[in-house]
Design a protein around this motif. Structure first.
Motif, PDB file in Angstrom:
ATOM      1  N   LEU A   1       0.772  -1.247  -0.029  1.00  0.00           N
ATOM      2  CA  LEU A   1       0.006  -0.043   0.073  1.00  0.00           C
ATOM      3  C   LEU A   1       0.852   1.272  -0.012  1.00  0.00           C
ATOM      4  N   LYS A   2       0.805   2.094  -1.013  1.00  0.00           N
ATOM      5  CA  LYS A   2       1.353   3.230  -1.003  1.00  0.00           C
ATOM      6  C   LYS A   2       0.705   4.682  -0.428  1.00  0.00           C
ATOM      7  N   ASP A   3       1.256   5.780  -0.308  1.00  0.00           N
ATOM      8  CA  ASP A   3       0.892   6.661   0.122  1.00  0.00           C
ATOM      9  C   ASP A   3      -0.374   6.795   1.019  1.00  0.00           C
ATOM     10  N   MET A   4      -0.235   5.945   2.005  1.00  0.00           N
ATOM     11  CA  MET A   4      -1.254   5.971   3.214  1.00  0.00           C
ATOM     12  C   MET A   4      -1.227   7.138   4.056  1.00  0.00           C
ATOM     13  N   PRO A   5      -2.407   7.674   4.251  1.00  0.00           N
ATOM     14  CA  PRO A   5      -2.646   8.893   4.983  1.00  0.00           C
ATOM     15  C   PRO A   5      -2.395   8.981   6.504  1.00  0.00           C
ATOM     16  N   PHE A   6      -1.403   8.127   6.856  1.00  0.00           N
ATOM     17  CA  PHE A   6      -0.897   7.797   8.161  1.00  0.00           C
ATOM     18  C   PHE A   6       0.263   7.202   7.987  1.00  0.00           C
ATOM     19  N   PRO A   7       0.867   7.048   9.323  1.00  0.00           N
ATOM     20  CA  PRO A   7       2.362   6.406   9.522  1.00  0.00           C
ATOM     21  C   PRO A   7       1.961   4.984   9.540  1.00  0.00           C
ATOM     22  N   GLY A   8       3.010   4.232   8.905  1.00  0.00           N
ATOM     23  CA  GLY A   8       3.037   2.830   8.836  1.00  0.00           C
ATOM     24  C   GLY A   8       3.292   1.697   7.700  1.00  0.00           C
ATOM     25  N   LEU A   9       2.806   0.848   7.550  1.00  0.00           N
ATOM     26  CA  LEU A   9       3.082  -0.063   6.545  1.00  0.00           C
ATOM     27  C   LEU A   9       2.036  -0.773   6.187  1.00  0.00           C
ATOM     28  N   GLY A  10       1.832  -0.976   5.106  1.00  0.00           N
ATOM     29  CA  GLY A  10       0.537  -1.817   4.429  1.00  0.00           C
ATOM     30  C   GLY A  10       0.652  -2.530   3.157  1.00  0.00           C
ATOM     31  N   ALA A  11      -0.191  -3.543   3.187  1.00  0.00           N
ATOM     32  CA  ALA A  11      -0.049  -4.397   1.871  1.00  0.00           C
ATOM     33  C   ALA A  11      -1.854  -4.631   1.681  1.00  0.00           C
ATOM     34  N   VAL A  12      -1.867  -5.031   0.220  1.00  0.00           N
ATOM     35  CA  VAL A  12      -3.374  -5.343   0.145  1.00  0.00           C
ATOM     36  C   VAL A  12      -3.122  -6.726  -0.924  1.00  0.00           C
ATOM     37  N   GLY A  13      -4.147  -7.446  -0.838  1.00  0.00           N
ATOM     38  CA  GLY A  13      -4.070  -8.879  -1.543  1.00  0.00           C
ATOM     39  C   GLY A  13      -5.556  -8.752  -2.277  1.00  0.00           C
ATOM     40  N   ASP A  14      -5.804 -10.102  -2.977  1.00  0.00           N
ATOM     41  CA  ASP A  14      -7.144 -10.090  -3.647  1.00  0.00           C
ATOM     42  C   ASP A  14      -8.254 -10.234  -2.841  1.00  0.00           C
ATOM     43  N   PHE A  15      -8.156 -10.424  -1.428  1.00  0.00           N
ATOM     44  CA  PHE A  15      -9.407 -10.497  -0.607  1.00  0.00           C
ATOM     45  C   PHE A  15      -9.093  -9.877   0.850  1.00  0.00           C
ATOM     46  N   ASN A  16      -7.957  -9.240   0.885  1.00  0.00           N
ATOM     47  CA  ASN A  16      -7.630  -8.906   2.163  1.00  0.00           C
ATOM     48  C   ASN A  16      -6.847  -7.503   2.377  1.00  0.00           C
ATOM     49  N   SER A  17      -6.350  -6.892   3.356  1.00  0.00           N
ATOM     50  CA  SER A  17      -5.292  -6.237   3.647  1.00  0.00           C
ATOM     51  C   SER A  17      -4.746  -6.299   5.109  1.00  0.00           C
ATOM     52  N   MET A  18      -3.641  -5.854   5.194  1.00  0.00           N
ATOM     53  CA  MET A  18      -2.974  -5.757   6.463  1.00  0.00           C
ATOM     54  C   MET A  18      -2.144  -4.456   6.823  1.00  0.00           C
ATOM     55  N   VAL A  19      -2.260  -3.542   7.725  1.00  0.00           N
ATOM     56  CA  VAL A  19      -1.710  -2.468   7.999  1.00  0.00           C
ATOM     57  C   VAL A  19      -1.176  -2.590   9.372  1.00  0.00           C
ATOM     58  N   SER A  20       0.068  -2.010   9.556  1.00  0.00           N
ATOM     59  CA  SER A  20       0.963  -1.967  10.780  1.00  0.00           C
ATOM     60  C   SER A  20       1.074  -0.460  11.192  1.00  0.00           C
TER      61      SER A  20
ATOM     62  N   ARG B   1      -9.972  -5.271  -5.055  1.00  0.00           N
ATOM     63  CA  ARG B   1      -8.982  -5.035  -4.395  1.00  0.00           C
ATOM     64  C   ARG B   1      -8.851  -3.414  -4.035  1.00  0.00           C
ATOM     65  N   LYS B   2      -9.391  -2.711  -5.100  1.00  0.00           N
ATOM     66  CA  LYS B   2      -9.717  -1.167  -4.613  1.00  0.00           C
ATOM     67  C   LYS B   2     -10.430  -0.962  -3.722  1.00  0.00           C
ATOM     68  N   ASN B   3     -11.539  -1.798  -3.628  1.00  0.00           N
ATOM     69  CA  ASN B   3     -12.564  -1.615  -2.554  1.00  0.00           C
ATOM     70  C   ASN B   3     -11.978  -1.870  -1.121  1.00  0.00           C
ATOM     71  N   VAL B   4     -11.075  -3.099  -0.966  1.00  0.00           N
ATOM     72  CA  VAL B   4     -10.556  -3.362   0.183  1.00  0.00           C
ATOM     73  C   VAL B   4      -9.562  -2.030   0.617  1.00  0.00           C
ATOM     74  N   GLU B   5      -8.801  -1.838  -0.108  1.00  0.00           N
ATOM     75  CA  GLU B   5      -7.879  -0.695   0.020  1.00  0.00           C
ATOM     76  C   GLU B   5      -8.642   0.648   0.374  1.00  0.00           C
ATOM     77  N   SER B   6      -9.364   0.902  -0.153  1.00  0.00           N
ATOM     78  CA  SER B   6     -10.148   2.189   0.170  1.00  0.00           C
ATOM     79  C   SER B   6     -11.041   1.991   1.624  1.00  0.00           C
ATOM     80  N   PHE B   7     -11.534   0.696   1.978  1.00  0.00           N
ATOM     81  CA  PHE B   7     -12.120   0.508   3.175  1.00  0.00           C
ATOM     82  C   PHE B   7     -11.209   0.678   4.302  1.00  0.00           C
ATOM     83  N   THR B   8      -9.921  -0.086   4.300  1.00  0.00           N
ATOM     84  CA  THR B   8      -8.880  -0.210   4.784  1.00  0.00           C
ATOM     85  C   THR B   8      -8.193   1.325   5.080  1.00  0.00           C
ATOM     86  N   LEU B   9      -7.979   2.026   4.419  1.00  0.00           N
ATOM     87  CA  LEU B   9      -7.379   3.476   4.491  1.00  0.00           C
ATOM     88  C   LEU B   9      -8.551   4.529   5.296  1.00  0.00           C
ATOM     89  N   ASP B  10      -9.693   4.090   5.067  1.00  0.00           N
ATOM     90  CA  ASP B  10     -10.924   4.792   5.745  1.00  0.00           C
ATOM     91  C   ASP B  10     -10.982   4.211   7.266  1.00  0.00           C
TER      92      ASP B  10
END
Length: 183
Positions: free
Chosen positions: A113-132, A161-170
């Motif tokens: 995940l790039k350009d997260m609006p908060f500090p940390g590390l993130g990744a997205v897959g076909d069905f999920n995401s993880m943010v630390s 994937r876009k929906n998972v990323e958008s939900f996660t970042l919110d």
């Protein structure tokens, strides 16, 4: 007198049957989406792509915020017995990199995940995401947030994937607010 053919009789009957079956199966969403679940406010717009037609939306599991002495919380949203979203949080002692080799098992087609609006590390897959991310709150120094959809989800993978990323970042900032994180 004119003879009626099978085709002339069958076509209107089939059309009527199709119309009745579509009307009977129209369904829709007969449930109300809560403003808050798992101890965290929900953004209905971000949640919408994961919701399916049905009669009943249920929230099962513990609070992601009030985990007591446990460092883990899990909460699942179900529609008529179909798992639509699985939300998890871990209160941890450091940032964990979702792109690390040890985290690969969590993902199908993992991307950073790039350009997260908060500090940390993130990744997205076909069905999920993880943010630390950091927290520095009263109950956690760092947190890891996991968002997962059903592995049986159909549809366009790129859109999901876009929906998972958008939900996660919110969602992650809302988790941090609920945990009273200062960082």
């Amino acid at each position: 007198m004119r003879a009626i053919t099978v085709r002339q009789v069958a076509a209107p009957i089939l059309a009527c049957g199709l119309a009745l079956s579509l009307t009977a199966c129209g369904g829709g969403r007969e449930y109300t989406v809560p403003d808050k679940a798992c101890g965290v406010p929900l953004n209905k717009k971000e949640l919408d792509p994961f919701l399916v037609d049905g009669e009943k939306l249920e929230v099962a599991g513990r609070s992601l915020i009030d985990t007591g002495t446990k460092t883990h919380g899990q909460c699942i949203l179900w529609v008529d017995g179909w798992r639509v979203l699985d939300l998890q949080i871990e209160k941890v002692d450091k940032i964990y990199d979702p792109m690390a080799p040890l985290e690969d098992f969590r993902f199908k087609n993992r991307e950073k995940l790039k350009d997260m609006p908060f500090p940390g590390l993130g990744a997205v897959g076909d069905f999920n995401s993880m943010v630390s991310t950091t927290c520095s709150g009263p109950s956690a120094d760092h947190i890891v947030v996991y968002v997962s959809t059903s592995l049986q989800s159909d549809g366009d993978v790129t859109e999901r994937r876009k929906n998972v990323e958008s939900f996660t970042l919110d969602f992650v900032p809302k988790v941090k607010d609920a945990l009273q994180c200062t960082a």
